[in-house]
Design a protein around this motif. Structure first.
Motif, PDB file in Angstrom:
ATOM      1  N   LYS B  70      54.423 -14.009  63.586  1.00 45.41           N
ATOM      2  CA  LYS B  70      54.303 -12.543  63.700  1.00 45.41           C
ATOM      3  C   LYS B  70      53.250 -12.134  64.672  1.00 45.41           C
ATOM      4  N   LEU B  71      53.518 -11.014  65.320  1.00 43.11           N
ATOM      5  CA  LEU B  71      52.482 -10.368  66.148  1.00 43.11           C
ATOM      6  C   LEU B  71      52.149  -9.049  65.468  1.00 43.11           C
ATOM      7  N   SER B  72      50.936  -9.013  64.994  1.00 45.64           N
ATOM      8  CA  SER B  72      50.560  -7.756  64.310  1.00 45.64           C
ATOM      9  C   SER B  72      49.038  -7.576  64.358  1.00 45.64           C
ATOM     10  N   GLY B  73      48.575  -6.379  64.195  1.00 46.52           N
ATOM     11  CA  GLY B  73      47.134  -6.163  64.226  1.00 46.52           C
ATOM     12  C   GLY B  73      46.779  -4.665  64.323  1.00 46.52           C
ATOM     13  N   THR B  86      42.903  12.568  71.159  1.00 45.45           N
ATOM     14  CA  THR B  86      42.801  12.078  69.784  1.00 45.45           C
ATOM     15  C   THR B  86      43.019  10.566  69.756  1.00 45.45           C
ATOM     16  N   SER B  87      42.456   9.966  68.770  1.00 48.75           N
ATOM     17  CA  SER B  87      42.673   8.509  68.628  1.00 48.75           C
ATOM     18  C   SER B  87      42.728   8.139  67.151  1.00 48.75           C
ATOM     19  N   ASP B  88      43.718   7.491  66.751  1.00 47.93           N
ATOM     20  CA  ASP B  88      43.776   7.026  65.367  1.00 47.93           C
ATOM     21  C   ASP B  88      44.159   5.534  65.356  1.00 47.93           C
ATOM     22  N   ARG B  89      43.579   4.987  64.321  1.00 47.08           N
ATOM     23  CA  ARG B  89      43.714   3.526  64.226  1.00 47.08           C
ATOM     24  C   ARG B  89      44.876   3.202  63.306  1.00 47.08           C
ATOM     25  N   LYS B  90      45.773   2.450  63.732  1.00 46.51           N
ATOM     26  CA  LYS B  90      46.958   2.113  62.932  1.00 46.51           C
ATOM     27  C   LYS B  90      47.204   0.602  62.980  1.00 46.51           C
ATOM     28  N   TRP B  91      48.124   0.155  62.038  1.00 47.95           N
ATOM     29  CA  TRP B  91      48.548  -1.263  62.000  1.00 47.95           C
ATOM     30  C   TRP B  91      49.808  -1.400  62.792  1.00 47.95           C
ATOM     31  N   TYR B  92      49.739  -2.226  63.829  1.00 52.88           N
ATOM     32  CA  TYR B  92      50.897  -2.413  64.702  1.00 52.88           C
ATOM     33  C   TYR B  92      51.498  -3.792  64.452  1.00 52.88           C
ATOM     34  N   GLU B  93      52.800  -3.679  64.201  1.00 49.62           N
ATOM     35  CA  GLU B  93      53.459  -4.973  63.934  1.00 49.62           C
ATOM     36  C   GLU B  93      54.711  -5.106  64.821  1.00 49.62           C
ATOM     37  N   PHE B  94      54.827  -6.278  65.441  1.00 45.08           N
ATOM     38  CA  PHE B  94      55.972  -6.472  66.363  1.00 45.08           C
ATOM     39  C   PHE B  94      57.060  -7.242  65.648  1.00 45.08           C
ATOM     40  N   VAL B  95      58.218  -6.634  65.668  1.00 43.20           N
ATOM     41  CA  VAL B  95      59.373  -7.310  65.038  1.00 43.20           C
ATOM     42  C   VAL B  95      60.214  -7.920  66.152  1.00 43.20           C
ATOM     43  N   ASP B  96      60.318  -9.226  66.032  1.00 40.74           N
ATOM     44  CA  ASP B  96      60.918  -9.976  67.137  1.00 40.74           C
ATOM     45  C   ASP B  96      62.375  -9.636  67.338  1.00 40.74           C
ATOM     46  N   ASP B  97      63.129  -9.613  66.253  1.00 43.02           N
ATOM     47  CA  ASP B  97      64.576  -9.470  66.435  1.00 43.02           C
ATOM     48  C   ASP B  97      64.974  -8.061  66.856  1.00 43.02           C
ATOM     49  N   VAL B 103      54.717   0.861  63.836  1.00 42.78           N
ATOM     50  CA  VAL B 103      53.366   1.392  63.546  1.00 42.78           C
ATOM     51  C   VAL B 103      53.293   1.686  62.061  1.00 42.78           C
ATOM     52  N   PHE B 104      52.329   1.060  61.408  1.00 43.71           N
ATOM     53  CA  PHE B 104      52.118   1.321  59.990  1.00 43.71           C
ATOM     54  C   PHE B 104      50.766   1.937  59.793  1.00 43.71           C
ATOM     55  N   GLN B 105      50.642   2.577  58.697  1.00 43.97           N
ATOM     56  CA  GLN B 105      49.371   3.170  58.314  1.00 43.97           C
ATOM     57  C   GLN B 105      48.337   2.057  58.051  1.00 43.97           C
ATOM     58  N   GLY B 106      48.819   1.067  57.378  1.00 49.23           N
ATOM     59  CA  GLY B 106      47.976  -0.106  57.106  1.00 49.23           C
ATOM     60  C   GLY B 106      48.859  -1.325  56.985  1.00 49.23           C
ATOM     61  N   PRO B 107      48.307  -2.495  56.859  1.00 50.14           N
ATOM     62  CA  PRO B 107      49.109  -3.708  56.799  1.00 50.14           C
ATOM     63  C   PRO B 107      50.033  -3.751  55.583  1.00 50.14           C
ATOM     64  N   PRO B 110      54.696  -0.201  53.481  1.00 51.24           N
ATOM     65  CA  PRO B 110      56.044  -0.737  53.674  1.00 51.24           C
ATOM     66  C   PRO B 110      56.834   0.034  54.721  1.00 51.24           C
ATOM     67  N   VAL B 111      56.585   1.289  54.867  1.00 48.54           N
ATOM     68  CA  VAL B 111      57.434   2.073  55.775  1.00 48.54           C
ATOM     69  C   VAL B 111      56.658   2.334  57.069  1.00 48.54           C
ATOM     70  N   PRO B 112      57.244   1.945  58.145  1.00 50.68           N
ATOM     71  CA  PRO B 112      56.553   2.224  59.405  1.00 50.68           C
ATOM     72  C   PRO B 112      56.629   3.712  59.760  1.00 50.68           C
ATOM     73  N   GLN B 113      55.533   4.201  60.374  1.00 48.18           N
ATOM     74  CA  GLN B 113      55.488   5.611  60.761  1.00 48.18           C
ATOM     75  C   GLN B 113      56.242   5.828  62.070  1.00 48.18           C
ATOM     76  N   GLU B 114      56.245   4.829  62.814  1.00 45.87           N
ATOM     77  CA  GLU B 114      56.760   5.005  64.178  1.00 45.87           C
ATOM     78  C   GLU B 114      57.165   3.622  64.725  1.00 45.87           C
ATOM     79  N   SER B 115      58.045   3.636  65.709  1.00 48.56           N
ATOM     80  CA  SER B 115      58.376   2.361  66.364  1.00 48.56           C
ATOM     81  C   SER B 115      58.399   2.539  67.891  1.00 48.56           C
ATOM     82  N   ILE B 116      57.967   1.545  68.553  1.00 49.79           N
ATOM     83  CA  ILE B 116      57.954   1.606  70.009  1.00 49.79           C
ATOM     84  C   ILE B 116      58.878   0.479  70.521  1.00 49.79           C
TER      85      ILE B 116
END
Lengths: 227, 926
Positions: B70-73, B86-97, B103-107, B110-116
């Motif tokens: 996993k790539l996350s942090g 503005t700047s906010d700190r979030k948990w970013y997790e990369f889903v390979d498939d 983007v999660f609020q924290g690690p 369960p539900v991501p807020q956003e996806s890039i």
């Protein structure tokens, strides 16, 4: 045995006079003229005697009582064509031996012809002896002894049957001639018709007897002649 | 809004794979090592359900959960909304498939807020953010998301990981779409950063992706940047082309040539050289086959071949390296242009940033570009270093090539030398094969050294033989000298022996004469010894001298005959005569030996030889032959010479009578023949030469021939038919001639040389005797007068004339007389007859006794011992020999004799006539 004549030189000493005579042999070819001479002179006999060409000259001496006779022997060639030479040899001869072959009649006829020629042509005083040679061949005889004897008597010839091969009557023949020859003149003078008187037949002892060789023509046949 | 847009758009929007991105090719064109590294993670992909929730540690001190799976942090997102930052700190997790950054609020949320959607995002590190080291940006569809990591290191790791995973995703998806559509698998790239090659690869792929992605950007570089994209495309092509080149290696030639577009010039450059090499090898192989495995040479050749092969490889490598180098240079050039382009773009963007609202985004782009430039520069650096190494390598290869060339030249030189040597040896072998009967067989490997050994051996043997030959030659010379010496000594000794023999015989004969005298009584017993004893002694001595009895004399005679068959028969002579003859014989022998020793006799035989070699088979009458014949013909040539002499006389009549005349005479028995002639011939056969073994009796070998010739002549000439004497002529002729030639010899003598001699009255013979007598009287008057007192010399000479001295003469004397007679004719008979008397003149003059003279003359022929003396008298002493006188005398004597003959014939005719008359008379009387 046949050395009679040859050895006469050594015979009796001072045997008186020496007479020399010329003697000629005539006759048909191959009747044995040369063989007779050879037997008489040398005592030899050859089965095959070389044929004589022309003539052969030999000498022989015979010793009679007190006299010595020297023969000048002229052996002539027998073949007819040499007959033309014959007068050369019989001219001046004091003695003649006419030879025939007892096995050859023709040679006897020829001998008769020679007798006639000599009687006509040669030295009138010539002593002629008729000789039937090859007496050893009696089996083949064609000329009878009596016939020849008769002829010789008739012609006044000496007659003997001889054998050069065996030597029978050869010396006797020459002795008879020597005896018959007239001895009127001393030897040493050569010439025709010279004769010396033979007083005695000074026969050498070992030479055997030749008494049978008398002047008579009635000499015994070869075998009888020998003593 | 941006995020929703991205999140909603992300799943539905199909990932567009840029057509220019040829991923399999890209994979392929990388180093084989890198490719292997890449393949490995594919094999270890673990399928994971998309629903699987990977929860990072909430209170982890490490902001970035960077694991293999996993790539996350934690990341801080900076937003500028309405001029407010503005700047906010979030948990970013990369889903390979999905290739999305959730983007999660924290690690633990369960539900991501956003996806890039990273797949569509461009990652930009803007230099403008340099005051904040961990800031980077993700730009998607004109929207830029600025994120900040804790440090620049962490930011770099994020960027790298994102790039890597995005790339993986894109690749897998493209493969899947190609095969079975949407089956996603998670790619494990655990050791992605472990090897520098992977890093390098990542960098290059990312760079590529960026380059490639660039044209897809709708808001990219604006409408005016077509040139840049064109550059990119061309760059891509170049990349494709150049990266393909290193694959093309000679060792992979066979495998790859089918699937790859191989430049023809490579083939052109590579292919001919091996074939050329192979063709160069052909003569070598031929030589090897010819001369067998020469090991040293084979090794050399092998070595050379290996070297040559290596040289080719190296040359190829060098070429490839050069190509590569050229490609790299091109890349560098392109990169430089790219760099220039990007710099320009950057400038443009900067101005853009300065002028437009999207300055920040443009700045981001610029930053990205800068980073790319850096990367490219790095790549360029790498390429340069690579190029340097390649240059170095090429340098090394060049040196190696030079070395190889040098070695090859050396080997070639070697090879040439060897070829020359082989040619030389081949020539030698050929020469030897041609000259010597020793073919080199059983393979050439043994022949060369063997032949050399043999040659050496042969030379040694030859030397030995030469020495031996020289020695033997010397030996022969010395032996020959010895032999000559011995022969000379033998000759001397023989002469001495003969001398002694002659002396002995003479003494013997004197003794025998004495004995004869004793026997005849001329010498009386001496010293008074008894006569019978003397005669006994005499007889003994005689017997000893005669050597045996008369009985075996005949046998002895036959064994003692001379070379003509004549012998002295003891039977023909008295003992004295026989001994005398023996003495004469010995004396004659002595003279013959002396003659042989005389150098003039050697000259004579040389003269004869040189004369006869000049002549044809039938000799011609010449003065030379006449002179030679006066001395006498050698026994070996007598037959030929006599035949020639006869031929001169009878050739005319022979021609008239024709060939086979003699044979017809022999066969013609029916022809009437004078019976007396035949009879006489028969009688005379054995009375011809009874002292010769060939005629001694009826069984003798020449008797039938004698008869044949005489009978033939009697048929040929009936007028003459046969005359005694002719038999001796034929007999002597038969000693040297065959029957026919003897016949013609008789014809020559009877009809040409002595005509009229053998006719009925022998007129000519008689005439000649009278002529001779006249001649004698003229030439030797003293002797004639002395002799003629006792006897007629023609009594003896008649024989000589008629038989040509055969009668009573030794063959050593009469044969030379025959020689001269056959050439010169009748006058020779006159000469020799006179010479005979002259020879014994002294002796005859002393003899006065007729008997002795007769005895001597009868054997005159036998007594001649010195032939040369006799010949000298005949042909020199008696000269001048007046044949005129002969003719003159003939004119006198012939008519004389003819007259005498006529007279004689007349007489004989009259005698026979009178005889027949008297016979008739007698008959009449009877």
């Amino acid at each position: 045995m046949a050395a009679v004549a040859r050895n006469t030189a050594g015979g009796p000493p001072s045997a008186g006079k020496i007479f020399q005579f010329k003697l000629v042999l005539l006759g048909e070819a191959a009747v044995g003229k040369s063989s007779l001479v050879l037997r008489f002179v040398k005592g030899h006999f050859h089965e095959y005697q070389e044929s004589t060409i022309g003539a052969a000259f030999l000498t022989q001496t015979v010793c009679l009582d007190e006299t010595t006779v020297k023969f000048e022997i002229w052996d002539t060639a027998g073949q007819e064509r040499y007959h033309s030479l014959a007068p050369m040899y019989y001219r001046g001869a004091q003695a003649a031996i006419i030879v025939y072959d007892i096995t050859n009649q023709e040679s006897f006829n020829k001998a008769k012809a020679w007798v006639r020629e000599l009687q006509r042509q040669a030295n009138p005083n010539i002593v002629i002896a008729l000789t039937g040679n090859k007496a050893d061949l009696v089996n083949k005889r064609t000329v009878e002894y009596e016939e020849a004897q008769a002829y010789a008597d008739e012609q006044g010839l000496l007659f003997l049957e001889t054998s050069a091969k065996s030597g029978v009557n050869v010396n006797e023949l020459f002795l008879a001639i020597a005896k018959k020859l007239p001895k009127t003149e001393p030897a040493g003078t050569r010439g025709q018709g010279q004769t010396v008187n033979v007083n005695a037949a000074a026969e050498e002892s070992k030479g055997g007897c030749c008494g049978g060789g008398g002047g008579s023509a009635s000499a015994a046949p070869g075998g009888a002649a020998r003593n | 809004m941006q995020s929703s847009e991205t999140s909603t758009g992300a799943p539905s929007r199909p990932v567009a794979v840029p057509t220019s991105l040829k991923i399999p090719d890209v994979i392929k064109i990388t180093d084989s090592d890198a490719a292997d590294d890449f393949v490995l993670p594919v094999a270890t992909i673990r399928p994971e359900t998309s629903t699987e929730r990977l929860i990072p540690d909430a209170g982890a001190a490490v902001p970035l959960q960077f694991t293999a799976e996993k790539l996350s942090g934690w990341l801080t997102r900076h937003k500028k909304t309405l001029g407010m930052k503005t700047s906010d700190r979030k948990w970013y997790e990369f889903v390979d498939d999905r290739c999305k950054l959730f983007v999660f609020q924290g690690p633990d949320e369960p539900v991501p807020q956003e996806s890039i959607d990273i797949g569509r995002a461009a990652i930009v590190v803007d230099p403008e953010f340099s005051e904040k080291p961990g800031v980077f940006a993700l730009s998607i569809d004109n929207q830029t998301i600025v994120l900040e990591a804790f440090s620049s290191d962490e930011m770099r790791r994020w960027i790298q990981e994102l790039q890597k995973r995005r790339e993986l995703f894109l690749k897998i998806r493209s493969v899947d779409t190609l095969t079975r559509g949407h089956t996603y698998s998670r790619v494990n790239s655990s050791n992605a950063s472990s090897s520098p090659a992977a890093v390098e690869e990542n960098r290059s792929t990312s760079a590529e992706y960026d380059f490639c992605a660039q044209p897809d950007e709708p808001t990219g570089l604006g409408s005016g940047d077509t040139s840049a994209s064109g550059v990119l495309v061309s760059f891509d092509d170049i990349l494709y082309r150049t990266t393909k080149a290193p694959l093309y290696r000679p060792d992979q030639d066979g495998e790859n040539s089918a699937g790859l577009d191989i430049p023809s010039q490579h083939h052109g450059r590579n292919q001919p050289s091996p074939t050329a090499k192979r063709s160069e090898n052909k003569p070598m192989q031929a030589f090897r086959q010819m001369f067998g495995p020469n090991k040293v040479e084979k090794v050399d050749v092998k070595h050379e071949k290996a070297l040559e092969d290596r040289l080719i490889v190296l040359q190829d490598e060098l070429l490839l390296a050069r190509d590569e180098l050229t490609a790299q240079k091109e890349i560098v050039t392109v990169l430089r242009r790219q760099l220039d382009f990007t710099t320009k773009e950057k400038e443009a963007l900067r101005t853009l940033v300065g002028s437009t609202d999207k300055e920040a985004a443009q700045m981001q782009i610029l930053r990205d570009r800068c980073r790319l430039i850096l990367e490219l520069e790095e790549a360029l650096q790498n390429s340069r270093s690579e190029k340097d190494t390649l240059v170095q390598r090429s340098e090394i290869l060049k040196n190696e090539l030079l070395e190889m060339a040098r070695q090859s030249a050396k080997l070639r030189e070697n090879l040439r030398n060897k070829e020359n040597a082989i040619v030389l040896l081949t020539e030698q072998v050929t020469k030897q094969e041609l000259s010597g009967p020793r073919p080199v067989r059983n393979g050439s490997q043994r022949s060369l050294p063997d032949t050399e050994d043999q040659v050496q051996k042969m030379r040694d043997i030859l030397e030995a033989y030469k020495e031996k030959l020289a020695f033997l030659n010397e030996e022969i010379v010395s032996q020959n000298n010895l032999r000559t010496e011995m022969a000379g000594r033998e000759e001397v000794l023989l002469g001495m022996i003969t001398d002694w023999e002659a002396k002995h015989a003479r003494l013997e004969s004197r003794l025998l004469y004495s004995l004869k005298d004793m026997a005849s009584g001329k010498v009386k017993s001496i010293l008074g010894s008894p006569e019978d004893e003397v005669s006994r002694i005499r007889q003994r001595i005689l017997d000893e001298a005669l050597g045996g009895s008369e009985a075996d004399a005949h046998v002895k005679a036959v064994t003692e005959c001379d070379r003509y068959g004549f012998f002295v028969s003891r039977l023909h002579y008295t003992n004295e005569e026989y001994l005398e003859r023996k003495a004469l014989e010995a004396e004659r022998r002595q003279r013959l030996v002396n003659l042989r020793k005389d150098p003039s006799s050697a000259d004579l035989s040389a003269k004869w030889d040189s004369f006869l070699t000049k002549q044809t088979r039938l000799l011609q009458k010449s003065e030379e032959l006449k002179n030679l014949m006066r001395i006498g013909c050698p026994d070996g040539h007598r037959g030929r010479v006599w035949k020639s002499c006869v031929e001169w006389r009878v050739s005319a009549i022979k021609t008239v009578k024709g060939v086979g005349y003699y044979q017809s005479l022999v066969k013609d028995t029916a022809k009437p023949l004078a019976s007396s002639a035949a009879k006489q011939i028969k009688i005379d056969l054995c009375r011809t030469l009874p002292n010769n073994v060939h005629f001694m009796n009826m069984e003798s070998d020449m008797i039938p021939r004698l008869e044949e010739v005489l009978l033939a002549f009697s048929r040929h000439n009936p007028a003459v038919a046969y005359c005694q004497g002719m038999n001796r002529l034929v007999a002597v002729a038969l000693l040297f001639l065959n029957e026919e030639d003897a016949f013609w010899c008789l014809v020559a003598i009877v009809e040409y040389l002595l005509p009229g001699y053998f006719t009925i009255n022998m007129i000519e013979a008689q005439t000649d005797q009278r002529i001779f007598r006249d001649l004698f009287a003229t030439k030797l008057p003293e002797l004639f007068s002395h002799l003629s007192q006792q006897l007629d010399p023609t009594l003896y000479s008649f024989n000589w004339f008629l038989t040509v001295f055969v009668d009573n003469m030794h063959p050593d004397i009469f044969l030379p007389i025959w020689d001269a007679f056959l050439v010169e004719g009748k006058k020779v008979l006159f000469r020799f007859s006179l010479a005979m008397f002259k020879y014994f003149e002294d002796v005859l003059m002393e003899i006065t006794d007729q008997n002795l003279a007769n005895k001597l003359l009868r054997n005159l022929g036998d007594r001649v011992t010195d032939l040369r003396k006799l010949q000298a008298i005949a042909f020199e002493t008696l000269n001048p020999f007046p044949m005129k006188l002969v003719k003159a005398r003939r004119a006198v004597h012939l008519p004389e004799i003819m007259a005498e003959m006529q007279q004689l014939e007349k007489l004989r005719a009259s005698v026979s006539q009178s005889h027949s008359n008297s016979n008739n008379q007698e008959e009449d009387d009877l």
